[in-house]
Design a protein around this motif. Structure first.
Motif, PDB file in Angstrom:
ATOM      1  N   SER A 114       0.823  -1.210   0.000  1.00 14.87           N
ATOM      2  CA  SER A 114       0.000   0.000   0.000  1.00 14.87           C
ATOM      3  C   SER A 114       0.863   1.268   0.000  1.00 14.87           C
ATOM      4  N   LYS A 115       2.177   1.093   0.150  1.00 16.35           N
ATOM      5  CA  LYS A 115       3.059   2.278   0.218  1.00 16.35           C
ATOM      6  C   LYS A 115       3.493   2.662  -1.195  1.00 16.35           C
ATOM      7  N   VAL A 116       2.972   3.769  -1.674  1.00 16.15           N
ATOM      8  CA  VAL A 116       3.331   4.260  -3.013  1.00 16.15           C
ATOM      9  C   VAL A 116       3.995   5.618  -2.836  1.00 16.15           C
ATOM     10  N   LEU A 117       5.257   5.731  -3.241  1.00 15.17           N
ATOM     11  CA  LEU A 117       5.967   6.993  -3.049  1.00 15.17           C
ATOM     12  C   LEU A 117       5.572   7.988  -4.149  1.00 15.17           C
ATOM     13  N   SER A 118       5.158   9.162  -3.759  1.00 15.31           N
ATOM     14  CA  SER A 118       4.733  10.166  -4.738  1.00 15.31           C
ATOM     15  C   SER A 118       5.951  10.772  -5.427  1.00 15.31           C
ATOM     16  N   PRO A 119       5.785  11.291  -6.653  1.00 16.84           N
ATOM     17  CA  PRO A 119       6.910  11.938  -7.319  1.00 16.84           C
ATOM     18  C   PRO A 119       7.500  13.044  -6.444  1.00 16.84           C
ATOM     19  N   GLY A 120       8.831  13.124  -6.412  1.00 17.56           N
ATOM     20  CA  GLY A 120       9.521  14.108  -5.568  1.00 17.56           C
ATOM     21  C   GLY A 120      10.638  13.429  -4.796  1.00 17.56           C
ATOM     22  N   SER A 121      11.150  14.144  -3.801  1.00 18.98           N
ATOM     23  CA  SER A 121      12.292  13.627  -3.028  1.00 18.98           C
ATOM     24  C   SER A 121      11.826  12.923  -1.769  1.00 18.98           C
ATOM     25  N   HIS A 122      12.413  11.787  -1.507  1.00 13.07           N
ATOM     26  CA  HIS A 122      12.107  11.029  -0.286  1.00 13.07           C
ATOM     27  C   HIS A 122      13.408  10.696   0.408  1.00 13.07           C
ATOM     28  N   GLY A 123      13.429  10.801   1.709  1.00 10.64           N
ATOM     29  CA  GLY A 123      14.645  10.505   2.460  1.00 10.64           C
ATOM     30  C   GLY A 123      14.981   9.026   2.386  1.00 10.64           C
TER      31      GLY A 123
END
Ligand SMILES: NC(=O)c1ccc[n+]([C@@H]2O[C@H](COP(=O)([O-])OP(=O)(O)OC[C@H]3O[C@@H](n4cnc5c(N)ncnc54)[C@H](OP(=O)(O)O)[C@@H]3O)[C@@H](O)[C@H]2O)c1
Length: 370
Positions: free
Chosen positions: A120-129
């Motif tokens: 269920s974890k979908v990373l949105s476009p952009g920067s993630h640590g």
């Protein structure tokens, strides 16, 4: 049945690498898996294959992918339909199979189970640590770098997996904030138990120490070589240059003066002939290695290039290591920061250009299939 893939159609000069084309979905031979792609990661090798003339027009781009096992070939143990996996393959050399397509054919031993992925974890476009491997994006970021570091530290280094015996050994990782370096630091400190000295821009120092580096030195400092020598106290047994250009290779050699014997490794086929050797040093005690991840990718994936042959001994050792250690190691491992592009195969163009222009720092470029 057909699928979509992004294949090389452009050129190095335009920065427009590929176009989406329809290709067939292959049958699944014995010993292999078909994986339905969920997320992709880009690697410098993806554009370098074009630059070096190894990738030709029409070849499917890409080397790292994460997704679900769709089909299991006969004779494969340890995988079932629906498993969440990450894999690396020798992409960029074939018009029928690469990483950046809908369904990827891969040898089972080159595939890693990622049980910790939260679907269920979908990373949105952009920067993630940076963080744990708990998403498909994070899983895609790891396989090629991890496998490369396994070849370097568990095979080329000659350092046994015996933490007690390694207590007084020190390794140098030049380029600690490369994707390779981030995984290499964790492998060397957690699995080998050696002291790790790394170089990186200052902004990465805290994170690299959290991962297990004992000392991190900013390679921009005018006296970086002297700082490394002082920190190494003449105890370097192994040093890896993850950047592997002429200047970093020379720096690795210079910074390990005073440690003898020492083995120097790099990721771009450099050797003693690429160095200005110091006549005041005992150069017979300096051994040279070159790590090439494709040596552990089964021959069925095509020619390795660089005049190198598959290494069956290394492949077997990697497979043994992989089945014994990856599962527990991957529960603790931390990724680089993730730069997420918009979903879709065409994001490969943006990803390859960011890498070619050297615009990444301590991060992996990843994106969803759709
Ligand atoms: N032989 C193989 O099988 C194999 C496998 C994987 C990769 N490679 C090669 O290995 C290299 C690294 O790949 P990658 O994907 O890990 O790299 P990457 O993540 O794209 O590397 C980016 C990082 O390089 C660091 N860097 C740049 N110049 C540096 C220097 N002079 N000293 C120290 N660090 C420097 C930067 O660190 P800072 O942010 O700290 O400035 C930056 O974070 C590439 O050339 C790739 O083609 C080879």
């Amino acid at each position: 049945m057909s699928q979509e893939a992004i294949v090389f159609t452009g050129s190095l000069e335009t920065g427009q690498w590929g176009e989406v084309r329809k290709i067939g979905v292959p049958e699944v031979p014995a010993g292999m898996l078909l994986v339905k792609a969920v997320a992709y990661a880009a690697n410098p090798t993806d554009w370098k294959h074009v630059a070096l003339g190894m990738g030709k027009k029409g070849d499917v781009i890409g080397s790292d992918v994460a997704g679900y096992v769709e089909k299991v070939g006969s004779g494969v143990n340890g995988f079932k339909v629906g498993d969440k996996v990450g894999l690396t393959l020798h992409g960029n050399i074939s018009s029928v199979n690469g990483a950046f397509q809908d369904y990827v054919l891969v040898d089972a031993p080159a595939t890693v189970l990622f049980d910790g992925i939260d679907e269920s974890k979908v990373l949105s476009p952009g920067s993630h640590g940076p963080g744990a491997i708990d998403s498909f994006e994070a899983a895609a970021s790891a396989p090629l770098s991890l496998a490369t570091m396994a070849v370097s530290f568990l095979y080329n280094s000659g350092i046994p997996m015996d933490k007690e015996a390694n207590k007084d050994k020190t390794v140098l990782i030049w380029g600690g904030a490369t994707a390779a370096g981030i995984y290499g630091i964790q492998l060397a400190s957690r699995l080998l138990g050696v002291k790790v000295i790394a170089t990186a821009s200052r902004k990465h120092h805290d994170y690299l120490k959290l991962l297990g580096a004992n000392v991190v030195i900013d390679y921009h400092d005018a006296d970086a070589i002297e700082q490394i020598k002082a920190a190494g106290e003449g105890k370097f047994v192994y040093a890896l240059d993850t950047v592997s250009d002429a200047s970093t290779w020379q720096s690795l050699y210079d910074a390990t003066k005073g440690s003898s014997p020492v083995t120097l490794d790099n990721l771009l086929m450099l050797n003693a002939g690429n160095l200005r050797l110091d006549p005041s040093r005992d150069n017979d005690d300096v051994k040279f290695k070159q790590t090439l991840v494709y040596q552990i990718v089964p021959e069925s994936q095509g020619p390795i290039g660089f005049g190198i042959n598959a290494n069956k001994d290394l492949e077997a050792k990697y497979q043994q290591f992989s089945s014994n250690h990856w599962a527990s190691f991957l529960q603790q491992v931390r990724t680089p920061a993730l730069t997420v592009l918009k979903p879709g195969l065409l994001s490969a163009n943006e990803a390859l250009d960011l890498l070619r222009l050297g615009k990444t720092s301590g991060e992996k470029i990843v994106w969803r299939h759709n």
